[in-house]
Structure formats: C-alpha cells, structure tokens
Design an enzyme around this catalytic site. Structure first.
Site, PDB file in Angstrom:
ATOM      1  N   TYR A  35      -2.683  10.894  -4.564  1.00  0.00           N
ATOM      2  CA  TYR A  35      -2.008  12.084  -4.047  1.00  0.00           C
ATOM      3  C   TYR A  35      -0.619  11.783  -3.476  1.00  0.00           C
ATOM      4  O   TYR A  35       0.315  12.578  -3.686  1.00  0.00           O
ATOM      5  CB  TYR A  35      -2.870  12.787  -3.001  1.00  0.00           C
ATOM      6  CG  TYR A  35      -4.215  13.269  -3.536  1.00  0.00           C
ATOM      7  CD1 TYR A  35      -4.387  13.527  -4.889  1.00  0.00           C
ATOM      8  CD2 TYR A  35      -5.303  13.462  -2.698  1.00  0.00           C
ATOM      9  CE1 TYR A  35      -5.602  13.964  -5.396  1.00  0.00           C
ATOM     10  CE2 TYR A  35      -6.529  13.895  -3.192  1.00  0.00           C
ATOM     11  CZ  TYR A  35      -6.667  14.141  -4.535  1.00  0.00           C
ATOM     12  OH  TYR A  35      -7.878  14.577  -5.045  1.00  0.00           O
ATOM     13  N   PRO A  36      -0.396  10.678  -2.759  1.00  0.00           N
ATOM     14  CA  PRO A  36       0.968  10.391  -2.303  1.00  0.00           C
ATOM     15  C   PRO A  36       1.951  10.152  -3.452  1.00  0.00           C
ATOM     16  O   PRO A  36       3.161  10.215  -3.239  1.00  0.00           O
ATOM     17  CB  PRO A  36       0.789   9.109  -1.468  1.00  0.00           C
ATOM     18  CG  PRO A  36      -0.625   9.136  -1.019  1.00  0.00           C
ATOM     19  CD  PRO A  36      -1.377   9.735  -2.173  1.00  0.00           C
ATOM     20  N   GLN A  86      -5.853   2.325  -6.571  1.00  0.00           N
ATOM     21  CA  GLN A  86      -7.107   1.671  -6.189  1.00  0.00           C
ATOM     22  C   GLN A  86      -8.311   2.607  -6.163  1.00  0.00           C
ATOM     23  O   GLN A  86      -9.411   2.243  -6.584  1.00  0.00           O
ATOM     24  CB  GLN A  86      -6.930   0.990  -4.830  1.00  0.00           C
ATOM     25  CG  GLN A  86      -8.029   0.014  -4.499  1.00  0.00           C
ATOM     26  CD  GLN A  86      -7.700  -0.781  -3.250  1.00  0.00           C
ATOM     27  OE1 GLN A  86      -7.765  -0.254  -2.135  1.00  0.00           O
ATOM     28  NE2 GLN A  86      -7.324  -2.043  -3.443  1.00  0.00           N
ATOM     29  N   GLU A 143       1.528   4.169  -2.865  1.00  0.00           N
ATOM     30  CA  GLU A 143       1.299   4.677  -4.217  1.00  0.00           C
ATOM     31  C   GLU A 143       2.540   5.316  -4.832  1.00  0.00           C
ATOM     32  O   GLU A 143       2.766   5.203  -6.040  1.00  0.00           O
ATOM     33  CB  GLU A 143       0.136   5.675  -4.204  1.00  0.00           C
ATOM     34  CG  GLU A 143      -1.238   5.037  -4.078  1.00  0.00           C
ATOM     35  CD  GLU A 143      -1.546   4.539  -2.678  1.00  0.00           C
ATOM     36  OE1 GLU A 143      -2.466   3.712  -2.527  1.00  0.00           O
ATOM     37  OE2 GLU A 143      -0.857   4.987  -1.727  1.00  0.00           O
ATOM     38  N   LEU A 169       0.859  -1.189   0.000  1.00  0.00           N
ATOM     39  CA  LEU A 169       0.000   0.000   0.000  1.00  0.00           C
ATOM     40  C   LEU A 169       0.891   1.233   0.000  1.00  0.00           C
ATOM     41  O   LEU A 169       1.051   1.927   1.009  1.00  0.00           O
ATOM     42  CB  LEU A 169      -0.918   0.002   1.223  1.00  0.00           C
ATOM     43  CG  LEU A 169      -1.771  -1.252   1.444  1.00  0.00           C
ATOM     44  CD1 LEU A 169      -2.660  -1.063   2.661  1.00  0.00           C
ATOM     45  CD2 LEU A 169      -2.601  -1.572   0.222  1.00  0.00           C
ATOM     46  N   HIS A 177     -12.217   8.390  -2.000  1.00  0.00           N
ATOM     47  CA  HIS A 177     -12.698   7.298  -2.857  1.00  0.00           C
ATOM     48  C   HIS A 177     -13.579   7.809  -3.996  1.00  0.00           C
ATOM     49  O   HIS A 177     -13.877   7.057  -4.919  1.00  0.00           O
ATOM     50  CB  HIS A 177     -13.523   6.290  -2.043  1.00  0.00           C
ATOM     51  CG  HIS A 177     -12.738   5.551  -1.011  1.00  0.00           C
ATOM     52  ND1 HIS A 177     -12.265   6.148   0.118  1.00  0.00           N
ATOM     53  CD2 HIS A 177     -12.345   4.248  -0.952  1.00  0.00           C
ATOM     54  CE1 HIS A 177     -11.612   5.253   0.857  1.00  0.00           C
ATOM     55  NE2 HIS A 177     -11.647   4.096   0.220  1.00  0.00           N
TER      56      HIS A 177
END
Length: 324
Positions: A88-89, A82, A60, A58, A129
C-alpha cells in the site's frame, strides 16, 4: 519425477532467469542473505552476488520507485513486497508510474517489472500479512496480474512474467507455498491469460485463483459423494482474463460460483460475475454467486477460519444455485 514445493518452484524460476539474463535483478526486504521470510530467494545471493540479489530498506515506495528507474535503464527488476498489504505505501508508484509508462511512451519503453508478493491468509498472521488486494491492481489499467495455485504453474508463470515487456503483479498464495507437485518445470513459460479446467463437471462451475483453487477442488470431491459434478476452473491470471475458457465452462454447466478470499464488495469476483452475465446470460439456469471474505478488515488469526471461504460455504453456494 520428484515432488517440488511452490517455494522451490519459484526459487528455481528466479534462478533460471538470473542465469539466462544478466539484466534480471532480485531485491527487497530480507531477500538477500536471509533468502526471504518464506525462503523463496534462498541461496540466490550466494550464487549471483550482492549486486544482483540484494536487500533494501523497509521502504516499499522506494523499492518500487527504483524498479521504475531500473526498467527505464534497461534492467529487468523483480522486487519483492514482503507481505501483500505492505504494497500500500507503494501504490502511488505502482498506479502512477509502473502501470502508465508503457502507454505514456506509446509502447516505446518497456516496463519489465515483476512485483512479487505473498498473498492471502491461512497462515495465522496479523492484518497486512494476509490480505488479498488483487482488485486494486486489476482496476489499474496497464498492469498484468498472475495468481498461480500450484508449483508448476508458479514456475512457468513467473518465467513468462519476467520475460514480458509489461509490468506484472505476481501474487503468490502464501498458504500454498508448501504444497507439492511432481512434473516438468517448463522453461518456455506459461502464457499469461490462459486459464485451466482442473476438474471437469456438468452441474456447476467453481471459479477461483490462487489459494481458493485447492478449496474448490476439495468441495468438488465432497460434492461427488452426493452425485454432484462440480467443474473447477483455475483462472491462473486475472489480467488478462481468459474469457473464452471461463464463458465456455459456464455455458456448459449453466451455473457458476466464484470463490475469493478478498472482501465481497467490489472484489474481483464481481468482475467475473459481470462478465458471465454479459457473455453467458442466456445459458444460465441460476444467478451466479460469490463466496468471499466478509466486508471487514482482515481479522485476528483466531478468527481466520470463520472469515475465509470454507468448504462448507462453497458447498452451500453450489447447492443454492443447483436448487434455484
């Protein structure tokens, strides 16, 4: 022909590209054994093996960072983020490296990366999301952006994006994953930068992409009952933008309403309005308008319907430009 959902169309596009090119890799969070949270990658790991379809931590920034290295080594990575705002990261990797490498190498190095991400609301999910961050990527020179609204377009656009030498942000409208369409899956691909008029009209052009296209079609059907002919333009890709089709439609109707799920301020709709003003000001009978999400963080699921552009809000905007 049998109907196919957007999930099935995207799955077929990935399968087609994995079969035809050994350099294509599909990976991300839960895309392997699980087949993705929306099952877009269902069955691909079983068919192509864990070396070509695999799960990641997990992280990104690592997902996108490794895509840069893989592309430099000649692979064609197709990483999945996902959910939209999980990207954003990874923005540093996307903006600083993914978008820049081809230019940095004067075109000598391909950056054949397709970053897939479910986008938009309507599914009752929480913040991070259901957002629509397309303007972040559209403002980053070097990236192409695809935003299909239908299964057949999703298949063709994804195949073409994977073949492209430039990086593509592929924004899949989550609420449209289960929409169905019948027709031929075109393996020759749909070129990026080609919009389509889905419904012809003479009074006003509704301009949209992704999930908003379906609402614009509903608005056009409702307006027809009152004798109003609304033209519906599906941009399909935001970068490159099909200015010829966009301006041609607005010049024909003389009025324009842009519909987006993202917040109003500095959204991509503002870019479209600016282009209309620059290229078709003399043909306008009224100022172009925008129907958008509100300038607040994405709300809880119970408030989604009040936040997203609704049929009523689109019709009110169309009525305002018609009465101007």
């Amino acid at each position: 022909m049998p109907e196919i959902t957007m999930v099935q169309a995207l799955n077929s596009a990935l399968r087609h590209c994995l079969r035809e090119d050994d350099r294509v890799l599909v990976y991300g969070e839960d895309v392997g054994k699980l087949g993705g949270v929306f099952r877009v990658t269902d069955g691909l790991q079983a068919e192509f093996g864990e070396e070509r379809v695999f799960d990641t931590p997990l992280a990104e920034s690592a997902i996108v960072g490794t895509a840069v290295g893989l592309a430099l080594a000649g692979w064609r990575p197709v990483p999945e983020i996902q959910f939209n705002a999980f990207a954003y990261p990874a923005l540093n990797q996307i903006i600083s490296h993914v978008a820049k490498y081809r230019s940095r190498s004067a075109g000598g190095v391909d950056m054949s990366i397709v970053i897939r991400m479910p986008t938009g609301g309507g599914i009752g999910a929480a913040e991070h999301h259901s957002e629509s961050p397309e303007s972040l990527f559209a403002h980053t020179a070097g990236l192409k952006i695809a935003a299909p609204s239908s299964p057949l377009d999703a298949f063709s656009l994804l195949v073409n994006a994977i073949h492209a030498p430039d990086p593509v942000i592929f924004m899949e409208p989550t609420i449209r994953y289960w929409s169905k369409e019948s027709g031929e899956l075109r393996t020759d691909g749909l070129p990026l930068g080609v919009a389509r008029i889905l419904r012809h009209g003479s009074h006003c052009t509704l301009i949209a992409w992704g999930s908003s296209v379906a609402r614009c079609l509903e608005a056009a059907e409702a307006a027809e009952e009152d004798g109003v002919e609304l033209e519906v333009l599906d941009l399909r890709t935001l970068v490159p933008l099909d200015l010829e089709t966009l301006i041609g439609s607005v010049r024909k109707t003389g009025r324009a309403v842009v519909v987006q799920e993202a917040p109003l301020t500095a959204g991509f709709g503002a870019e479209i309005v600016a282009r209309i003003m620059e290229e078709a000001f003399d043909a306008l009978h009224a100022p172009a308008m925008r129907v958008a999400g509100y300038d607040i963080p994405y709300p809880p699921a119970m408030l989604e319907e009040q936040y997203l552009p609704s049929l009523e809000r689109i019709l009110v905007a169309a009525d305002r430009v018609l009465r101007y």
